[in-house]
Scaffold this motif. Structure first.
Motif, PDB file in Angstrom:
ATOM      1  N   UNK A  66      11.755   7.099  -2.591  1.00  0.00           N
ATOM      2  CA  UNK A  66      11.328   7.377  -4.335  1.00  0.00           C
ATOM      3  C   UNK A  66      13.100   8.894  -4.088  1.00  0.00           C
ATOM      4  N   UNK A  67      13.539   8.940  -3.758  1.00  0.00           N
ATOM      5  CA  UNK A  67      14.225  10.112  -3.955  1.00  0.00           C
ATOM      6  C   UNK A  67      15.672   9.181  -4.915  1.00  0.00           C
ATOM      7  N   UNK A  68      15.949   7.887  -4.763  1.00  0.00           N
ATOM      8  CA  UNK A  68      16.283   7.216  -6.141  1.00  0.00           C
ATOM      9  C   UNK A  68      15.491   7.108  -7.415  1.00  0.00           C
ATOM     10  N   UNK A 128      16.594  12.344   5.490  1.00  0.00           N
ATOM     11  CA  UNK A 128      15.588  11.263   5.168  1.00  0.00           C
ATOM     12  C   UNK A 128      15.775   9.750   5.326  1.00  0.00           C
ATOM     13  N   UNK A 129      15.180   8.863   5.912  1.00  0.00           N
ATOM     14  CA  UNK A 129      15.204   8.027   6.466  1.00  0.00           C
ATOM     15  C   UNK A 129      16.061   6.576   5.803  1.00  0.00           C
ATOM     16  N   UNK A 130      15.778   7.016   4.568  1.00  0.00           N
ATOM     17  CA  UNK A 130      15.973   6.164   3.188  1.00  0.00           C
ATOM     18  C   UNK A 130      15.018   4.874   3.538  1.00  0.00           C
ATOM     19  N   UNK A 131      14.352   4.712   3.523  1.00  0.00           N
ATOM     20  CA  UNK A 131      13.035   3.660   3.685  1.00  0.00           C
ATOM     21  C   UNK A 131      12.592   3.362   2.500  1.00  0.00           C
ATOM     22  N   UNK A 132      12.590   2.954   2.299  1.00  0.00           N
ATOM     23  CA  UNK A 132      11.857   2.609   0.846  1.00  0.00           C
ATOM     24  C   UNK A 132      10.200   2.759   0.527  1.00  0.00           C
ATOM     25  N   UNK A 133       9.854   3.291  -0.558  1.00  0.00           N
ATOM     26  CA  UNK A 133       8.786   4.527  -1.094  1.00  0.00           C
ATOM     27  C   UNK A 133       8.998   5.567  -0.166  1.00  0.00           C
ATOM     28  N   UNK A 134       8.302   6.550   0.774  1.00  0.00           N
ATOM     29  CA  UNK A 134       8.194   7.705   0.810  1.00  0.00           C
ATOM     30  C   UNK A 134       9.157   7.604   2.473  1.00  0.00           C
ATOM     31  N   UNK A 141       3.626   7.357  -5.803  1.00  0.00           N
ATOM     32  CA  UNK A 141       4.609   7.776  -5.571  1.00  0.00           C
ATOM     33  C   UNK A 141       5.308   6.304  -4.032  1.00  0.00           C
ATOM     34  N   UNK A 142       4.802   5.749  -3.460  1.00  0.00           N
ATOM     35  CA  UNK A 142       5.145   5.189  -2.170  1.00  0.00           C
ATOM     36  C   UNK A 142       5.231   4.127  -2.018  1.00  0.00           C
ATOM     37  N   UNK A 143       3.972   3.556  -3.580  1.00  0.00           N
ATOM     38  CA  UNK A 143       4.101   2.178  -3.888  1.00  0.00           C
ATOM     39  C   UNK A 143       5.009   2.055  -5.202  1.00  0.00           C
ATOM     40  N   UNK A 144       5.523   2.790  -5.494  1.00  0.00           N
ATOM     41  CA  UNK A 144       6.144   2.532  -6.725  1.00  0.00           C
ATOM     42  C   UNK A 144       7.459   2.752  -5.919  1.00  0.00           C
ATOM     43  N   UNK A 145       7.970   2.857  -4.859  1.00  0.00           N
ATOM     44  CA  UNK A 145       9.267   2.793  -4.663  1.00  0.00           C
ATOM     45  C   UNK A 145       9.173   1.352  -3.488  1.00  0.00           C
ATOM     46  N   UNK A 146       8.196   1.057  -3.052  1.00  0.00           N
ATOM     47  CA  UNK A 146       8.273  -0.376  -2.170  1.00  0.00           C
ATOM     48  C   UNK A 146       8.332  -0.964  -2.975  1.00  0.00           C
ATOM     49  N   UNK A 190       0.353  -1.016   0.223  1.00  0.00           N
ATOM     50  CA  UNK A 190       0.097   0.330  -0.181  1.00  0.00           C
ATOM     51  C   UNK A 190       0.381   1.248  -0.173  1.00  0.00           C
ATOM     52  N   UNK A 191       0.505   2.546  -0.488  1.00  0.00           N
ATOM     53  CA  UNK A 191       1.278   3.714  -0.644  1.00  0.00           C
ATOM     54  C   UNK A 191       0.420   4.559   0.317  1.00  0.00           C
ATOM     55  N   UNK A 192       0.924   6.012   0.823  1.00  0.00           N
ATOM     56  CA  UNK A 192      -0.111   6.727   1.634  1.00  0.00           C
ATOM     57  C   UNK A 192       1.044   7.582   1.037  1.00  0.00           C
ATOM     58  N   UNK A 193      -0.374   8.858   1.126  1.00  0.00           N
ATOM     59  CA  UNK A 193       0.471  10.479   0.317  1.00  0.00           C
ATOM     60  C   UNK A 193      -0.610  11.487   1.682  1.00  0.00           C
TER      61      UNK A 193
END
Ligand code: MG
Length: 404
Positions: free
Chosen positions: A110-112, A359-365, A99-104, A34-37
């Motif tokens: 996401x910055x990557x 940033x904490x560099x976790x996947x997604x946001x 974008x959160x989902x895509x990063x995950x 899932x993703x959050x925004x």
């Protein structure tokens, strides 16, 4: 139906530290994905909630969450009439969640996906407001000691009543634009005398003075070298930027009230501002914001995304992705810390220390919301906040309502 598809879209309304926050959660057919925004328009939060749950939800269910650009474009015109803070915030919640989902899915922050980091952290400025000039100077000294290099200083209340949007103007007196403009110059003179060049200073005028006074003020502040002069003119007075630019070299920041491409494009194209102050969720999320940042880069305009307390931690995590990956980053508005209740509801909040947001560099946001904790902090009841998010008018001596 695509192999992976959207199964649910809903808005989560919560006010852990009293500010109405709206976060969109998108669930997919892939278990646990899932993703959050951020969809927070705190003054009209219920309207955004309705736009998400009643209109975007049926539009999105069954679609492929990979298609961020197509979803943004199609959803933006799905009501035929578009833009505005309500619909843009609803769209932002969806866009950032995608974008959160895509990063995950990629296993990357996401910055990557946006090109990778071009700095370790995002320099922030924090607000300094106090009742007296001596208390303000003490606060600034403390912030310098904490590592902040850029500070936004308000005129001390003993010099001038500063309009508070949550307090009835009638109860606190009136607002005098000319006295306010003079007090800002006095403030900069005093603070430069006290701190010299140890700190960068900026001030937000909030469009509260007539255009020609704003031009005079830009000239008066020049010798104090402000980091930037924020919101000197209302969006409706945009043509005055041309005159201001011809008369002053003070760096100008503008944009938090913009909700439409047609508002910021001329200021960038004609190099009339130096910092883009857009509120990311108010223009529709990361998809339009990353394009705006790229456009700004070509015209020497740097980013300064709007980041007050009514940008949720999800929104801060989203704009931090741009701060880290855009070469033309300027500064990020931030806070020394979030409240305990907010930390109970949101996990992975970007940390602010040493004058920067990290940033904490976790996947997604890299940020998540605990829905059960969020439910413990519903929006304040109408009896507690009689205007339900609206701002009390700020008035001139004769009773005329003026812009915030
Ligand atoms: Mg502002």
């Amino acid at each position: 139906m695509p192999a992976i598809h959207i199964t649910d879209v809903r808005s989560i309304c919560t006010a852990p530290d009293g500010i109405r926050l709206v976060v969109v959660k998108i669930e997919t057919s892939e278990p646990g994905l899932y993703g959050v925004g951020c969809a927070t328009f705190t003054q009209r939060a219920r309207a955004v909630h309705t736009a998400v749950d009643e209109y975007l939800r049926p539009f999105l269910i069954g679609r492929d969450p990979n298609d961020i650009e197509d979803i943004w474009q199609a959803a933006n015109v799905s009501g035929y009439w578009r833009s505005g803070p309500v619909l843009n915030n609803a769209l932002s919640g969806v866009d950032q969640a995608l974008w959160d989902i895509k990063g995950k899915r990629a296993g990357m922050p996401v910055h990557q996906l946006l090109g990778g980091k071009c700095r370790r952290a995002a320099d922030v400025y924090v607000h300094c407001a106090a009742p007296s000039i001596t208390a303000l100077e003490e606060l600034i000294e403390r912030r310098i000691g904490e590592g902040y290099r850029v500070l936004r200083a308000n005129v001390p209340r003993e010099w001038l009543r500063y309009p508070e949007p949550t307090v009835p103007a009638e109860a606190g007196g009136h607002w005098e634009p000319r006295a306010y403009a003079r007090a800002i110059v006095r403030l900069f003179d005093r603070l430069r005398g006290t701190f010299g060049d140890r700190v960068e200073l900026l001030h937000d005028v909030h469009e509260r003075i007539p255009p020609i006074q704003a031009i005079q003020l830009a000239k008066d502040l020049e010798s104090y070298h402000p980091f930037f002069f924020e919101d000197p003119l209302a969006p409706e007075d945009g043509e005055y930027f041309r005159i201001m630019r011809e008369q002053s070299s003070v760096p100008i920041a503008m944009g938090e009230l913009f909700v439409n491409l047609s508002e910021y494009l001329p200021l960038i194209r004609d190099r009339l501002i130096d910092y883009m102050r857009v509120h990311v969720s108010d223009i529709g999320g990361l998809t339009p914001a990353r394009k705006l940042a790229a456009l700004c880069e070509f015209f020497g305009v740097r980013t300064a995304w709007h980041g007050p307390g009514d940008v949720s931690p999800v929104g801060h995590a989203a704009q931090l992705q741009l701060d880290l990956s855009c070469h033309n980053f300027g500064i990020q508005e931030g806070h020394p810390g979030r409240g305990e209740r907010t930390r109970e509801v949101f996990h992975g909040i970007p940390e602010v220390h040493d004058g920067a947001m990290w940033a904490n560099d976790g996947p997604g946001l890299g940020v998540d919301i605990d829905e059960r904790a969020a439910a413990r902090y519903p929006f304040p009841h109408i009896s507690e906040r009689p205007l339900n998010g609206s701002w009390y008018p700020v008035r001139l001596r004769d009773g005329t309502a003026i812009r915030p």
